[in-house]
Design a protein around this motif. Structure first.
Motif, PDB file in Angstrom:
ATOM      1  N   ARG A 121      17.376  31.518 -31.332  1.00 13.73           N
ATOM      2  CA  ARG A 121      18.238  31.043 -30.249  1.00 13.73           C
ATOM      3  C   ARG A 121      19.249  30.037 -30.794  1.00 13.73           C
ATOM      4  O   ARG A 121      18.953  29.298 -31.729  1.00 13.73           O
ATOM      5  CB  ARG A 121      17.413  30.369 -29.149  1.00 13.73           C
ATOM      6  N   SER A 122      20.434  30.026 -30.187  1.00  9.83           N
ATOM      7  CA  SER A 122      21.499  29.150 -30.669  1.00  9.83           C
ATOM      8  C   SER A 122      22.144  28.403 -29.511  1.00  9.83           C
ATOM      9  O   SER A 122      22.162  28.871 -28.367  1.00  9.83           O
ATOM     10  CB  SER A 122      22.579  29.963 -31.403  1.00  9.83           C
ATOM     11  N   SER A 123      22.686  27.227 -29.832  1.00  6.39           N
ATOM     12  CA  SER A 123      23.475  26.463 -28.865  1.00  6.39           C
ATOM     13  C   SER A 123      24.412  25.547 -29.638  1.00  6.39           C
ATOM     14  O   SER A 123      24.236  25.327 -30.842  1.00  6.39           O
ATOM     15  CB  SER A 123      22.582  25.645 -27.927  1.00  6.39           C
ATOM     16  N   SER A 124      25.398  25.015 -28.945  1.00  7.10           N
ATOM     17  CA  SER A 124      26.349  24.114 -29.590  1.00  7.10           C
ATOM     18  C   SER A 124      26.904  23.140 -28.563  1.00  7.10           C
ATOM     19  O   SER A 124      26.877  23.390 -27.355  1.00  7.10           O
ATOM     20  CB  SER A 124      27.490  24.893 -30.247  1.00  7.10           C
ATOM     21  N   PHE A 125      27.382  22.013 -29.059  1.00  8.62           N
ATOM     22  CA  PHE A 125      28.055  21.030 -28.220  1.00  8.62           C
ATOM     23  C   PHE A 125      28.901  20.150 -29.121  1.00  8.62           C
ATOM     24  O   PHE A 125      28.836  20.243 -30.362  1.00  8.62           O
ATOM     25  CB  PHE A 125      27.050  20.187 -27.411  1.00  8.62           C
ATOM     26  N   SER A 126      29.717  19.295 -28.529  1.00  8.18           N
ATOM     27  CA  SER A 126      30.603  18.446 -29.325  1.00  8.18           C
ATOM     28  C   SER A 126      30.699  17.067 -28.684  1.00  8.18           C
ATOM     29  O   SER A 126      30.306  16.858 -27.538  1.00  8.18           O
ATOM     30  CB  SER A 126      31.998  19.067 -29.447  1.00  8.18           C
ATOM     31  N   ALA A 127      31.227  16.109 -29.451  1.00  6.55           N
ATOM     32  CA  ALA A 127      31.419  14.747 -28.978  1.00  6.55           C
ATOM     33  C   ALA A 127      32.731  14.208 -29.535  1.00  6.55           C
ATOM     34  O   ALA A 127      33.098  14.497 -30.675  1.00  6.55           O
ATOM     35  CB  ALA A 127      30.254  13.853 -29.406  1.00  6.55           C
ATOM     36  N   ARG A 128      33.435  13.439 -28.710  1.00  5.06           N
ATOM     37  CA  ARG A 128      34.716  12.880 -29.124  1.00  5.06           C
ATOM     38  C   ARG A 128      34.496  11.615 -29.943  1.00  5.06           C
ATOM     39  O   ARG A 128      33.576  10.842 -29.692  1.00  5.06           O
ATOM     40  CB  ARG A 128      35.558  12.568 -27.885  1.00  5.06           C
ATOM     41  N   VAL A 129      35.344  11.386 -30.940  1.00  3.35           N
ATOM     42  CA  VAL A 129      35.270  10.216 -31.815  1.00  3.35           C
ATOM     43  C   VAL A 129      36.541   9.393 -31.686  1.00  3.35           C
ATOM     44  O   VAL A 129      37.643   9.942 -31.696  1.00  3.35           O
ATOM     45  CB  VAL A 129      35.058  10.629 -33.289  1.00  3.35           C
ATOM     46  N   GLU A 130      36.373   8.068 -31.550  1.00  2.00           N
ATOM     47  CA  GLU A 130      37.490   7.121 -31.596  1.00  2.00           C
ATOM     48  C   GLU A 130      37.204   6.131 -32.708  1.00  2.00           C
ATOM     49  O   GLU A 130      36.159   5.468 -32.702  1.00  2.00           O
ATOM     50  CB  GLU A 130      37.636   6.387 -30.269  1.00  2.00           C
ATOM     51  N   LEU A 131      38.128   6.028 -33.658  1.00  2.00           N
ATOM     52  CA  LEU A 131      37.934   5.150 -34.803  1.00  2.00           C
ATOM     53  C   LEU A 131      38.565   3.783 -34.559  1.00  2.00           C
ATOM     54  O   LEU A 131      39.587   3.665 -33.877  1.00  2.00           O
ATOM     55  CB  LEU A 131      38.544   5.771 -36.061  1.00  2.00           C
ATOM     56  N   PRO A 132      37.992   2.737 -35.133  1.00  6.35           N
ATOM     57  CA  PRO A 132      38.611   1.423 -35.067  1.00  6.35           C
ATOM     58  C   PRO A 132      39.732   1.324 -36.086  1.00  6.35           C
ATOM     59  O   PRO A 132      39.980   2.269 -36.855  1.00  6.35           O
ATOM     60  CB  PRO A 132      37.457   0.486 -35.423  1.00  6.35           C
ATOM     61  N   GLY A 133      40.405   0.196 -36.098  1.00  4.86           N
ATOM     62  CA  GLY A 133      41.413  -0.002 -37.133  1.00  4.86           C
ATOM     63  C   GLY A 133      40.773  -0.181 -38.495  1.00  4.86           C
ATOM     64  O   GLY A 133      39.586  -0.476 -38.621  1.00  4.86           O
ATOM     65  N   GLY A 134      41.556   0.028 -39.535  1.00  2.00           N
ATOM     66  CA  GLY A 134      41.052  -0.136 -40.889  1.00  2.00           C
ATOM     67  C   GLY A 134      40.723   1.191 -41.531  1.00  2.00           C
ATOM     68  O   GLY A 134      41.028   2.258 -41.006  1.00  2.00           O
TER      69      GLY A 134
END
Length: 535
Positions: A121-134
């Protein structure tokens, strides 16, 4: 894999010498584990059946193994924690499966993708990334649900934000017989595992992907998690069940989160039956305990303990009784006993002393400690000690719920840390922890006081009472509190500044110890014990 125990114990004392601050520091902060579950190889005895569980109105002893013996060393905690984990899975949350057969994905400056395959069985999902400065790689805080967490403060502190949608992994609004989301696509819609544990499984898979990446963007060994309300429940469970998470920060988690299950019925918080029925947050097996939490062989103080010795910052709201803040403070105080026994008492913070009563508000009181925790546990550039700041209107007493004593855990693998003092002003002897190596003849006991935490206008201290060469059946400690007022005390009975034992911690064998603690207003300057006597 066992991690080396590297401990920080910090005591900050505000002296009556201008703005001088004395800090007593030992070692460095513990780091997260390299594995999800350090005790996976521990043999765990057969767990009891739900129908055979005894009723116990007191919180279960976190130091007592399933075979009835108590742990004696810090290294014993690894396998005792595994027992707690298995009990919590069976009776509270449902099973958290180990890493699936295949976990792949990508990490970019804008997102993380996760692809899972297991048993066909398979599944997938994603998540958003926000980077700080530097420039990276960056530590990261997984933020559940998108509200209640101060993401601006997190990024300003130098950590990335991973915006995780728990509903993609375990969807709310579904019946228990037809659960939906990436977790249930793998393990079945009728899985008895509740949403909170499914959400925890999803974060563990995100960490898998980050760990398998080239490490140029995010650091897998510097991960935190936070969320508010139902997502605070999730953050609490996520941090407890994955030891790779260095910093766990649940916010106003309410019933099914941090508050002890045993305390919820008497506090006016959301009832256990309501929390169980509102959404399938808890595992299916918990349904038999909604009206009888005293039958549970675990409680949430042990979930707090499962995070130990890693960083834990519990943020709570004392203005909403429905959240169970008094019961949450008891969970924190109970779990803090395990932290202290492991030599990591400075790694836990519980903070409900806030003015804004709105649910999931971004509070000014938490902004600085939030960034200090990120600096200490994720950036590894700070050493601020934890603090216990419980609002008076929502103060729970551990002594009302506990009939066990906190042991002194030895560990030959953990040498006693050296202590150093640095300050711009001289320190009076009364500002340091007071102790006597052995009681005078006929006295029977000694008392050692340690100031655990200090803030503007308040403090928390603990006192360790130790029997002399002979066993004792009771003790009395006299305190000197010249510049403050005691507002609450646990594991002892107070009459002014004199504290005597509770019924459960008065009998001590020769050389054995117990501990009581107290919170006060005013200044910690001059705090001391002035004597310990035993019948």
């Amino acid at each position: 894999m066992r991690r080396p125990w590297i401990v920080v114990i910090t005591v900050a004392l505000a002296l009556a010498l201008g703005a001088a601050v004395v800090t007593v520091t030992a070692g460095a902060a513990v780091t997260a584990s390299a594995v999800e579950d350090e005790g996976a190889d521990c043999p765990v005895p057969a767990l009891p059946d739900a129908g055979a569980l005894p009723t116990n109105a007191k919180l279960p002893d976190p130091f007592k193994r399933l075979d009835g013996t108590r742990i004696a060393t810090r290294s014993d905690w690894r396998c005792r924690r595994e027992e707690v984990k298995k009990l919590a899975e069976k009776f509270v949350y449902g099973e958290k499966p180990a890493k699936p057969q295949s976990v792949t994905g990508t990490v970019s400056s804008t997102g993380v993708t996760v692809n899972v395959t297991h048993n066909g069985r398979s599944s997938s999902f994603s998540a958003r990334v926000e980077l700080p400065g530097g420039s990276g790689p960056f530590p990261a805080v997984v933020v559940l649900g998108g509200f209640g967490a101060d993401t601006a403060a997190i990024k300003a502190a130098g950590a990335a934000v991973i915006s995780y949608d728990p509903y993609a992994v375990g969807k709310e609004g579904t019946p228990r017989t037809n659960k939906q989301g990436a977790f249930y696509s793998i393990y079945g819609a009728t899985s008895s595992t509740g949403l909170l544990m499914a959400w925890a499984w999803g974060v563990s898979r995100i960490i898998d992907v980050v760990a398998q990446s080239d490490g140029r963007i995010l650091k897998a060994d510097a991960m935190g998690v936070t969320g508010c309300s139902r997502f605070g429940k999730g953050a609490f469970v996520i941090g407890a069940f994955d030891q790779r998470i260095a910093l766990t920060m649940p916010i106003e988690s309410g019933s099914a989160g941090a508050p002890i299950f045993r305390g919820i019925p008497g506090e006016g918080a959301q009832s256990l039956s309501s929390a169980y029925g509102e959404q399938p947050w808890l595992g299916d097996a918990f349904g038999t305990f909604t009206g009888s939490p005293n039958r549970l062989p675990v409680d949430t103080h042990e979930m707090v303990a499962m995070v130990a010795p890693r960083g834990l910052f519990i943020m709570d709201n004392p203005h909403i009784a429905n959240l169970g803040p008094r019961s949450a403070s008891v969970a924190a105080l109970g779990g803090a006993e395990v932290y202290k026994a492991l030599g990591a008492g400075a790694n836990i913070t519980y903070w409900s002393d806030v003015q804004d009563g709105n649910h999931c508000a971004n509070r000014a009181e938490w902004r600085v400690p939030l960034q200090q925790h990120i600096a200490k546990y994720l950036l590894r550039t700070g050493n601020e000690p934890g603090t216990i700041r419980i609002a008076a209107k929502a103060l729970g007493r551990l002594s009302d719920w506990s009939d066990w004593q906190t042991p002194v855990l030895g560990d030959t693998q953990s040498p006693t840390p050296s202590r150093s003092v640095s300050a711009s002003a001289s320190v009076s002897p009364s500002a340091s922890p007071s102790a006597s190596a052995s009681p005078p003849a006929g006295q029977g006991c000694s008392a050692a006081l340690t100031v655990q935490n200090v803030w503007d206008g308040g403090f928390v201290a603990s006192v360790r009472v130790t029997a002399g060469a002979a066993a004792i059946t009771g003790w009395t400690v006299r305190l000197s509190v010249p510049n403050g007022t005691i507002t609450s005390l646990w594991n002892g009975r107070r009459n002014g500044t004199t504290v005597s034992n509770e019924t459960y911690n008065g009998s001590l064998g020769a050389g054995a110890s117990t501990e009581f603690g107290f919170q006060g207003t005013g200044s910690a300057t001059g705090l001391a014990t002035t004597g310990c006597t035993a019948p």
